[in-house]
Design a protein around this motif. Structure first.
Motif, PDB file in Angstrom:
ATOM      1  N   LEU A  89    -104.268  77.795   4.544  1.00  0.00           N
ATOM      2  CA  LEU A  89    -103.673  78.996   3.965  1.00  0.00           C
ATOM      3  C   LEU A  89    -104.784  79.878   3.397  1.00  0.00           C
ATOM      4  O   LEU A  89    -105.566  79.416   2.554  1.00  0.00           O
ATOM      5  N   PRO A  90    -104.892  81.146   3.812  1.00  0.00           N
ATOM      6  CA  PRO A  90    -106.009  81.987   3.388  1.00  0.00           C
ATOM      7  C   PRO A  90    -106.180  82.094   1.878  1.00  0.00           C
ATOM      8  O   PRO A  90    -107.299  81.999   1.376  1.00  0.00           O
ATOM      9  N   GLY A  91    -105.086  82.291   1.142  1.00  0.00           N
ATOM     10  CA  GLY A  91    -105.215  82.424  -0.306  1.00  0.00           C
ATOM     11  C   GLY A  91    -105.823  81.202  -0.952  1.00  0.00           C
ATOM     12  O   GLY A  91    -106.736  81.289  -1.775  1.00  0.00           O
ATOM     13  N   GLU A  92    -105.330  80.028  -0.572  1.00  0.00           N
ATOM     14  CA  GLU A  92    -105.835  78.784  -1.142  1.00  0.00           C
ATOM     15  C   GLU A  92    -107.283  78.542  -0.740  1.00  0.00           C
ATOM     16  O   GLU A  92    -108.122  78.156  -1.565  1.00  0.00           O
ATOM     17  N   SER A 115    -100.119  88.327  -0.801  1.00  0.00           N
ATOM     18  CA  SER A 115    -100.293  87.161  -1.652  1.00  0.00           C
ATOM     19  C   SER A 115    -101.710  86.611  -1.575  1.00  0.00           C
ATOM     20  O   SER A 115    -102.164  85.954  -2.504  1.00  0.00           O
ATOM     21  N   THR A 116    -102.416  86.875  -0.471  1.00  0.00           N
ATOM     22  CA  THR A 116    -103.783  86.378  -0.351  1.00  0.00           C
ATOM     23  C   THR A 116    -104.675  86.969  -1.426  1.00  0.00           C
ATOM     24  O   THR A 116    -105.362  86.252  -2.155  1.00  0.00           O
ATOM     25  N   ALA A 117    -104.680  88.293  -1.548  1.00  0.00           N
ATOM     26  CA  ALA A 117    -105.501  88.943  -2.572  1.00  0.00           C
ATOM     27  C   ALA A 117    -105.090  88.490  -3.963  1.00  0.00           C
ATOM     28  O   ALA A 117    -105.943  88.217  -4.820  1.00  0.00           O
ATOM     29  N   GLY A 118    -103.787  88.390  -4.210  1.00  0.00           N
ATOM     30  CA  GLY A 118    -103.327  87.960  -5.524  1.00  0.00           C
ATOM     31  C   GLY A 118    -103.773  86.556  -5.854  1.00  0.00           C
ATOM     32  O   GLY A 118    -104.201  86.276  -6.975  1.00  0.00           O
ATOM     33  N   SER A 139    -107.823  94.337   0.673  1.00  0.00           N
ATOM     34  CA  SER A 139    -106.584  94.035  -0.047  1.00  0.00           C
ATOM     35  C   SER A 139    -105.431  93.719   0.887  1.00  0.00           C
ATOM     36  O   SER A 139    -104.388  93.253   0.455  1.00  0.00           O
ATOM     37  N   ARG A 140    -105.591  93.956   2.191  1.00  0.00           N
ATOM     38  CA  ARG A 140    -104.461  93.797   3.101  1.00  0.00           C
ATOM     39  C   ARG A 140    -104.758  92.831   4.227  1.00  0.00           C
ATOM     40  O   ARG A 140    -104.119  92.854   5.262  1.00  0.00           O
ATOM     41  N   ALA A 141    -105.750  92.004   4.050  1.00  0.00           N
ATOM     42  CA  ALA A 141    -106.103  91.064   5.114  1.00  0.00           C
ATOM     43  C   ALA A 141    -105.113  89.908   5.178  1.00  0.00           C
ATOM     44  O   ALA A 141    -104.485  89.547   4.185  1.00  0.00           O
ATOM     45  N   TYR A 142    -105.002  89.322   6.359  1.00  0.00           N
ATOM     46  CA  TYR A 142    -104.245  88.092   6.594  1.00  0.00           C
ATOM     47  C   TYR A 142    -102.739  88.281   6.496  1.00  0.00           C
ATOM     48  O   TYR A 142    -102.163  88.353   5.430  1.00  0.00           O
ATOM     49  N   GLY A 143    -102.102  88.357   7.651  1.00  0.00           N
ATOM     50  CA  GLY A 143    -100.652  88.271   7.697  1.00  0.00           C
ATOM     51  C   GLY A 143     -99.929  89.602   7.736  1.00  0.00           C
ATOM     52  O   GLY A 143    -100.404  90.609   7.226  1.00  0.00           O
ATOM     53  N   THR A 144     -98.746  89.600   8.351  1.00  0.00           N
ATOM     54  CA  THR A 144     -97.976  90.821   8.534  1.00  0.00           C
ATOM     55  C   THR A 144     -97.549  91.440   7.211  1.00  0.00           C
ATOM     56  O   THR A 144     -97.703  92.635   6.995  1.00  0.00           O
ATOM     57  N   VAL A 145     -97.009  90.636   6.315  1.00  0.00           N
ATOM     58  CA  VAL A 145     -96.541  91.176   5.035  1.00  0.00           C
ATOM     59  C   VAL A 145     -97.692  91.786   4.265  1.00  0.00           C
ATOM     60  O   VAL A 145     -97.569  92.841   3.652  1.00  0.00           O
TER      61      VAL A 145
END
Length: 296
Positions: A236-239, A268-271, A255-261
């Motif tokens: 998982l990119p965020g983890e 959620s990755t950036a967060g 801020s918008r990398a990884y995943g459609t959403v």
């Protein structure tokens, strides 16, 4: 126009870490520094009356945060009166034509962030400049002779701009750069359910091969401008990126990398990285990335 960095003295208990990171970045970039505080006006209060009552006290508090030894970095203070901290920081950044906004850690747990809002992510939304977040305890750290920077890329349309910004900053800081890519393979549901064991293995191998190709192209684009290495992660990119933060002093990412959403809103990755990574994190909003020329 000389570069200008704004450091948000909010929340107060995180201001020292934010100021320390801002000084390091300002020194490397030859930028001036503005330590800023936002006085939030109560809904029924008169803005002008409130400003007169609060400005003097806030200016005195901010002046105590300006470090005495900035190694030649020009530093000042600013007080903004606004209906919210986020609006105040956005308006100040626009007014001062800031190149970077630096914030401290929020020290909030997950549940508290859900109910009280997330200051860092809300500021990132609509920001006209990059945002850097200092980890807790940054002010107590000692600097290395050659710090290590990381940059996260996903191979998408923003990757070249993120990479170029990271390489430029690494040059200014005299840092080595590690390029990291996460092959998105979350355990349990990354592999299509219709694949058998052999098909699953081929699928995961293909994902990793694509990731290695992304890293190889990125390393070639750096073209020797800074010492560079690469690292492929899986999961998982965020983890994974938050965990990778233990290997670098500063991590640069879009801020918008990884995943459609994540391409629709700040994902959620950036967060996850902003709140969990033990290193400083610099996030480049899409509005900034559109103005960064791609590496050739």
């Amino acid at each position: 126009m000389p570069a200008k960095i704004i450091v948000a003295a909010t929340p107060p208990d995180a201001a020292a870490d934010a100021v320390a990171l801002a000084v390091d970045l300002a020194r490397a970039r030859g930028a001036s520094l503005l330590v800023a505080g936002v006085a939030v006006v109560p809904m029924m209060a008169d803005r002008e009356v409130f400003a007169r009552a609060q400005r003097g006290a806030m200016e005195r508090e901010l002046s105590l945060l300006v470090p005495h030894d900035t190694d030649g970095v020009e530093a000042g203070i600013a007080v903004v009166v606004s209906r919210s901290i986020t609006r105040g920081l956005h308006s100040l950044a626009e007014r001062e034509h800031a190149d970077l906004l630096v914030m401290g850690p929020t020290h909030r747990g997950t549940i508290e962030r859900v109910f009280q809002g997330d200051l860092i992510l809300s500021t990132l939304h609509g920001s006209t400049c990059p945002i850097a977040v200092a980890p807790a305890g940054y002010a107590d750290r000692t600097s290395e002779d050659r710090p290590m920077m990381g940059v996260a890329i996903d191979g998408g349309e923003e990757s070249d701009a993120v990479l170029d910004a990271a390489v430029t900053l690494a040059e200014q800081m005299g840092a080595s750069l590690r390029i990291v890519h996460v092959a998105e393979t979350p355990i349990g549901y990354a592999v299509p359910p219709w694949l058998d064991a052999a098909g699953s293995a081929r699928y995961l191998e293909a994902v990793r091969a694509e990731g290695n190709a992304v890293l190889q192209r990125a390393e070639e684009k750096v073209d020797g401008r800074v010492p560079v290495s690469t690292k492929l992660l899986s999961g998982l990119p965020g983890e994974e990126l938050a965990r990778f933060g233990s290997e670098v002093d500063l991590l640069v990412m879009g801020s918008r990398a990884y995943g459609t959403v994540g391409r629709v809103i700040v994902g959620s990755t950036a967060g996850r990285v902003l709140h969990d990574a033990p290193c400083a994190v610099l996030v480049l909003p899409q509005t900034v990335l559109s103005e960064v020329p791609a590496l050739t």
